[in-house]
Structures are given as C-alpha cells and as structure tokens.
Design a protein around this motif. Structure first.
Motif, PDB file in Angstrom:
ATOM      1  N   GLU A  20      -4.377 -12.206  -1.613  1.00  0.00           N
ATOM      2  CA  GLU A  20      -4.167 -13.254  -2.944  1.00  0.00           C
ATOM      3  C   GLU A  20      -5.715 -12.066  -3.844  1.00  0.00           C
ATOM      4  O   GLU A  20      -5.668 -12.538  -4.964  1.00  0.00           O
ATOM      5  N   GLU A  21      -6.984 -12.004  -2.892  1.00  0.00           N
ATOM      6  CA  GLU A  21      -8.145 -11.561  -3.670  1.00  0.00           C
ATOM      7  C   GLU A  21      -7.561 -10.099  -3.869  1.00  0.00           C
ATOM      8  O   GLU A  21      -8.574  -9.215  -4.277  1.00  0.00           O
ATOM      9  N   VAL A  22      -5.996  -9.387  -3.581  1.00  0.00           N
ATOM     10  CA  VAL A  22      -5.915  -8.178  -3.666  1.00  0.00           C
ATOM     11  C   VAL A  22      -5.137  -7.755  -5.344  1.00  0.00           C
ATOM     12  O   VAL A  22      -3.994  -8.655  -4.287  1.00  0.00           O
ATOM     13  N   ASP A  23      -5.165  -7.120  -5.905  1.00  0.00           N
ATOM     14  CA  ASP A  23      -4.595  -6.408  -7.093  1.00  0.00           C
ATOM     15  C   ASP A  23      -4.125  -5.423  -7.288  1.00  0.00           C
ATOM     16  O   ASP A  23      -4.811  -4.371  -7.225  1.00  0.00           O
ATOM     17  N   VAL A  24      -2.637  -4.863  -6.639  1.00  0.00           N
ATOM     18  CA  VAL A  24      -2.448  -3.324  -7.654  1.00  0.00           C
ATOM     19  C   VAL A  24      -2.790  -3.279  -8.915  1.00  0.00           C
ATOM     20  O   VAL A  24      -1.592  -3.926 -10.048  1.00  0.00           O
ATOM     21  N   VAL A  25      -3.329  -2.653  -9.181  1.00  0.00           N
ATOM     22  CA  VAL A  25      -3.527  -1.760 -10.935  1.00  0.00           C
ATOM     23  C   VAL A  25      -2.803  -1.029 -11.030  1.00  0.00           C
ATOM     24  O   VAL A  25      -3.106  -0.698 -13.004  1.00  0.00           O
ATOM     25  N   ALA A  47      -3.542  -5.520   7.278  1.00  0.00           N
ATOM     26  CA  ALA A  47      -2.332  -6.102   6.769  1.00  0.00           C
ATOM     27  C   ALA A  47      -1.230  -4.978   7.220  1.00  0.00           C
ATOM     28  O   ALA A  47      -0.042  -5.133   7.185  1.00  0.00           O
ATOM     29  N   ALA A  48      -2.059  -3.999   6.599  1.00  0.00           N
ATOM     30  CA  ALA A  48      -0.889  -3.008   5.655  1.00  0.00           C
ATOM     31  C   ALA A  48      -0.747  -1.455   6.832  1.00  0.00           C
ATOM     32  O   ALA A  48      -1.728  -1.726   7.422  1.00  0.00           O
ATOM     33  N   THR A  49       0.793  -1.485   7.029  1.00  0.00           N
ATOM     34  CA  THR A  49       1.491  -0.311   7.625  1.00  0.00           C
ATOM     35  C   THR A  49       1.911   0.611   7.813  1.00  0.00           C
ATOM     36  O   THR A  49       3.176   0.872   8.406  1.00  0.00           O
ATOM     37  N   SER A  50       1.762   0.726   6.384  1.00  0.00           N
ATOM     38  CA  SER A  50       2.343   1.692   5.591  1.00  0.00           C
ATOM     39  C   SER A  50       2.169   2.351   4.873  1.00  0.00           C
ATOM     40  O   SER A  50       0.857   2.489   4.222  1.00  0.00           O
ATOM     41  N   ALA A  51       2.950   3.336   3.983  1.00  0.00           N
ATOM     42  CA  ALA A  51       2.613   4.572   3.156  1.00  0.00           C
ATOM     43  C   ALA A  51       2.887   3.917   1.858  1.00  0.00           C
ATOM     44  O   ALA A  51       4.253   4.285   1.004  1.00  0.00           O
ATOM     45  N   ALA A  52       1.589   3.530   1.077  1.00  0.00           N
ATOM     46  CA  ALA A  52       1.641   3.064  -0.153  1.00  0.00           C
ATOM     47  C   ALA A  52       0.530   2.911  -0.798  1.00  0.00           C
ATOM     48  O   ALA A  52      -0.085   3.899  -0.532  1.00  0.00           O
ATOM     49  N   VAL A 101       2.247  -2.615   1.540  1.00  0.00           N
ATOM     50  CA  VAL A 101       2.265  -3.291  -0.254  1.00  0.00           C
ATOM     51  C   VAL A 101       2.882  -4.562   0.097  1.00  0.00           C
ATOM     52  O   VAL A 101       2.128  -5.176  -0.683  1.00  0.00           O
ATOM     53  N   ALA A 102       3.954  -5.043   0.729  1.00  0.00           N
ATOM     54  CA  ALA A 102       4.365  -5.851   0.977  1.00  0.00           C
ATOM     55  C   ALA A 102       3.975  -7.329   1.900  1.00  0.00           C
ATOM     56  O   ALA A 102       3.202  -7.956   1.324  1.00  0.00           O
ATOM     57  N   GLU A 103       2.508  -6.201   2.221  1.00  0.00           N
ATOM     58  CA  GLU A 103       0.853  -7.582   3.254  1.00  0.00           C
ATOM     59  C   GLU A 103       0.557  -7.354   1.675  1.00  0.00           C
ATOM     60  O   GLU A 103      -0.119  -8.632   1.851  1.00  0.00           O
ATOM     61  N   CYS A 104      -0.277  -6.470   1.412  1.00  0.00           N
ATOM     62  CA  CYS A 104      -0.871  -6.795   0.077  1.00  0.00           C
ATOM     63  C   CYS A 104      -0.961  -7.965  -1.198  1.00  0.00           C
ATOM     64  O   CYS A 104      -1.865  -8.350  -0.975  1.00  0.00           O
ATOM     65  N   ALA A 105       0.525  -7.750  -1.358  1.00  0.00           N
ATOM     66  CA  ALA A 105       0.927  -8.817  -1.635  1.00  0.00           C
ATOM     67  C   ALA A 105       0.435 -10.064  -1.322  1.00  0.00           C
ATOM     68  O   ALA A 105       0.823 -11.528  -1.866  1.00  0.00           O
TER      69      ALA A 105
END
Length: 188
Positions: free
Chosen positions: A52-57, A17-22, A45-49
């Motif tokens: 559901e199983e991915v949390d940025v901590v 899903a991720a295609t960015s620099a974050a 980052v938007a895709e990771c949001a």
C-alpha cells in the motif's frame, strides 16, 4: 503523492516482494524497456501493487505503445502514473524516492548515475546490472550512499516455476547436468 513510509523501508518491502524487471517507487519511477505482453505479468510490479505504501508515479520507455499499455494495465492501481520518453527529463521532474530499473542493460550505468544525481534513495535494477567492469566501477561509485539492489526476474515467471516443479517431481528422471545454449549476441 503522500509518503507513508521511509524510502529505505519501502525499497526493502519492494525488493523483498519484487522479482521482476519493471520499476517502482514510493513516489517512484518505472523504467519499462520490456516486452509489452509481459507488462501485466511482472512479478515485481504486481508485488509492488500489493504494498500500500508504494506508488508508481512515472514510467519511462522510448516506445509510446509500451508506455500506453503499461498505464492501461495498471490504471486501476496507479491512476496518476505519468509516461515519459526522456529518462533524464523524467528524473529531473519526478524526483522519485525509489527507482526500479528494467531498461536495456547497456543503459543501466548511465541511468543509475542520473538517478543518484536526482536524489533517489534506493534502486532495484534488473539483470544484468552492467555490461563491463568500467560500468560496474561507475555504478559502485555512484551508489556509495544509497541501497542498490539487484533482481533476477525470470526465475519467478510462472512458466519457469512450473518447469522447476515438474523436474523436482521427477518428470525427466535424475538430472546429472544441464547444458544450455543461447544466442551468442544476447547480453543476458
């Protein structure tokens, strides 16, 4: 943070899903290192949001304004994100499963080595991955036992996708070649 998926499958989901620099992680970390005005518009980052199983901590950046703006932008999605101005200390205290690295390219090799030593199980790194062959050797050596994924982000920005659609529809006629000029002191 409760882990609901293995780090490898979360990395795969984030990478697909991720295609960015974050930066992200299931129990993860984010290295920002980008223009603050792009923080809410990053595809990865938007895709990771959306996973559901991915949390940025945690988030790392030297600039406190950038860190604060990232946290403010994503507070409704990841309310417990901790901001750090010291990458090594962050990696030692957070122990993420996955790292999405979007810091300055001259920092990537060192940061990847630290991440691997910290026990990450997967890394998604923005381009350019490294700035020299010796850095590449270090990254390959460090990542022998963990997935290292490489992301090219700008092609997914809305403005680039619009330009592609317009060119495909014939806006400028038949294209026989494209010549691009840039600043010679930019590494990417």
């Amino acid at each position: 943070v409760e882990r609901r998926r293995t780090a490898a499958s979360a990395a795969a989901a984030a990478a697909s899903a991720a295609t960015s620099a974050a930066a992200v992680a299931s129990d993860g970390v984010l290295g920002v290192g980008i223009a603050a005005e792009l923080l809410c518009d990053l595809g990865g980052v938007a895709e990771c949001a959306q996973v559901e199983e991915v949390d940025v901590v945690a988030v790392f950046d030297f600039d406190s304004t950038t860190r604060d703006e990232f946290i403010d932008c994503w507070k409704d999605v990841w309310p417990r994100v901790r901001a750090h101005d010291d990458y090594q200390k962050m990696m030692a205290t957070v122990n993420p499963d996955i790292l999405l690295l979007a810091t300055r390219q001259t920092m990537h090799a060192d940061q990847i080595e630290v991440a691997v030593q910290s026990g990450v199980k997967g890394i998604l790194c923005d381009k350019p991955l490294v700035t020299s062959l010796s850095e590449m050797d270090r990254v390959l050596l460090a990542c022998q036992d963990i997935p290292l994924l490489f992301a090219l982000d700008r092609r997914w920005f809305d403005r680039y996708r619009l330009i592609r659609r317009l060119i495909t529809k014939g806006l400028v006629g038949d294209i026989s070649s494209i010549i691009s000029y840039g600043l010679s002191n930019l590494i990417n």
